[in-house]
Design an enzyme around this catalytic site. Structure first.
Site, PDB file in Angstrom:
ATOM      1  N   ASP A  63     -10.021   1.734   6.095  1.00 20.39           N
ATOM      2  CA  ASP A  63      -9.921   1.486   4.661  1.00 20.39           C
ATOM      3  C   ASP A  63     -10.934   2.337   3.905  1.00 20.39           C
ATOM      4  OD1 ASP A  63      -7.892  -0.391   4.900  1.00 20.39           O
ATOM      5  OD2 ASP A  63      -8.898  -1.863   3.627  1.00 20.39           O
ATOM      6  N   GLU A 115       0.835  -1.193   0.000  1.00 23.53           N
ATOM      7  CA  GLU A 115       0.000   0.000   0.000  1.00 23.53           C
ATOM      8  C   GLU A 115       0.877   1.253   0.000  1.00 23.53           C
ATOM      9  OE1 GLU A 115      -3.453   0.931   3.015  1.00 23.53           O
ATOM     10  OE2 GLU A 115      -1.500   1.300   3.938  1.00 23.53           O
TER      11      GLU A 115
END
Length: 438
Positions: A313, A106
């Protein structure tokens, strides 16, 4: 914010993957996709800071200051990027989650996107070199072959052998932009070839099984074939599901033009599927999306914290649909979604809201046992990006100014907040663009 939130959740899900069941996606013949009326067609990108009266010099200085602090600031309190020597391919650099002392796809892929957008080629190449050296799985017998392990220690030791599709998505897009902006080099720096290889694997990777610490580990493509949607993890499960914040229709449109020719129709369908999905998965009053969802948009409820809530998220989801609107302007419903989410957070106090909510708008704070942020900088950023699609300019200005007045994240939890904060500055300041082929 303590991003152990995903370390525990994702590692458990990866360990729980079961039997094969994914098949190769159907590739349908479609007409060439239309270009819409956004930044792709016009070459122009809104600058919400400038619209609110900030000068170009001030805007650039703010973005540059955030970049310098996060990539080259004090190593103990500010920086998340660190030089790590050299190898045969040149310098190495990693982006770390400081609070958890690991390196994630990420953050590495976000780092590459930031550096290609800001024309920092040396940092881009060093981050990519570290990812290919330590995170890439090159063994054809390994279940995650052709992917990148989602978490490593800072010395390159793997914390997991599983992959996370949000990282691969940003890797592929950043590599294509690098190819278009700087041209291709040799080996791992043949950016276009590396992107195509990764995009093919995301769609077509064969199912591979191997014994591991938690029994048989089975991994297939990162894209569900029908409906064409990105998976939360490529581990093969009886009931696969998705993560709304992984959906990037703005990227898929570009892959429908620049990606492997045999998959371009698939990516065009995926873009439309994600746009429809955003409407289905968000609450019709608040605009909040769940952290995990089934393909029909309903929250994916499991034993993990925040699975059916608007958690960490999910902060990114509004940014994803708003950038899609900015680049393509194909789905007017995205404007309504931005209006809803900005109206909701305005009702909570533009400078006061916390990190986690039920989908109908109840503030539930952080997950038990995790540090609570009173007002997270990352969410302030993504809510400002929603202004790229919203129709209420007066309300959007409040969120734009709230981001302008938010300091660069520092301290223990600077990684996730910092990444979203900097990319949000770039989006809102007109510095996150499509880099077209020469």
């Amino acid at each position: 914010m303590n991003v152990l939130r995903r370390e525990s959740i994702k590692s458990l899900l990866l360990a729980a993957a079961l039997l094969p069941g994914i098949q190769a996606p159907k590739v349908l013949a479609n007409a060439a996709p239309t270009n819409g009326d956004g930044g792709y067609q016009s070459g122009k990108y809104r600058n919400l800071f400038a619209e609110d009266g900030h000068s170009e010099r001030e805007i650039r200085a703010k973005i540059d200051a955030a970049y310098q602090q996060l990539f080259h600031g004090d190593p103990q309190t500010q920086a998340i990027a660190f030089a790590a020597g050299t190898n045969a391919n040149g310098p190495l650099m990693y982006v770390t989650d400081w609070a958890n002392h690991d390196v994630r796809t990420e953050g590495m892929s976000y780092g590459m996107m930031i550096t290609v957008q800001l024309n920092k080629k040396s940092e881009f190449d060093a981050i990519w070199n570290w990812a290919k050296t330590y995170m890439y799985i090159s063994d054809p017998k390994a279940p995650s072959y052709e992917y990148f392990v989602w978490s490593c220690k800072t010395d390159g030791t793997h914390n997991s052998e599983g992959a996370a599709p949000d990282g691969e998505s940003y890797f592929a897009m950043a590599l294509l932009f690098a190819s278009n902006r700087w041209g291709d080099g040799k080996g791992i720096y043949d950016y276009h070839a590396e992107a195509e290889k990764l995009l093919r694997a995301m769609v077509h990777r064969a199912v591979v099984s191997a014994a591991g610490n938690h029994g048989m580990h089975t991994v297939g493509p990162m894209m569900n074939p029908d409906p064409p949607m990105i998976l939360f993890v490529p581990e093969v499960m009886p009931q696969p599901f998705t993560d709304p914040s992984y959906h990037l229709p703005g990227f898929y449109e570009l892959w429908a033009r620049w990606g492997p020719e045999e998959d371009r129709a698939f990516w065009a369908r995926a873009a439309e599927s994600s746009r429809d999905f955003f409407v289905k998965t968000t609450n019709p009053q608040t605009g909040l999306a769940p952290s995990y969802a089934n393909f029909d948009g309903s929250p994916h409820i499991n034993r993990f914290p925040q699975s059916g809530e608007f958690g960490y998220d999910a902060w990114r989801t509004a940014s994803n649909w708003s950038v899609d609107w900015s680049w393509w302007r194909k789905a007017p419903a995205e404007q309504q979604l931005s209006d809803r989410i900005q109206q909701f957070f305005a009702s909570q106090g533009v400078d006061k809201y916390g990190p986690v909510f039920t989908l109908d708008g109840k503030d539930v704070g952080a997950t038990p046992g995790l540090t609570h942020e009173d007002h997270p900088a990352g969410l302030a950023g993504t809510n400002a990006v929603a202004g790229l699609a919203s129709t209420d300019k007066a309300l959007a200005k409040k969120f734009t100014e709230a981001l302008w007045n938010t300091p660069v994240p520092s301290g223990e939890n600077r990684y996730y907040d910092g990444m979203l904060y900097l990319m949000s500055l770039m989006h809102v300041g007109g510095e996150f663009r499509i880099w077209m082929p020469h």
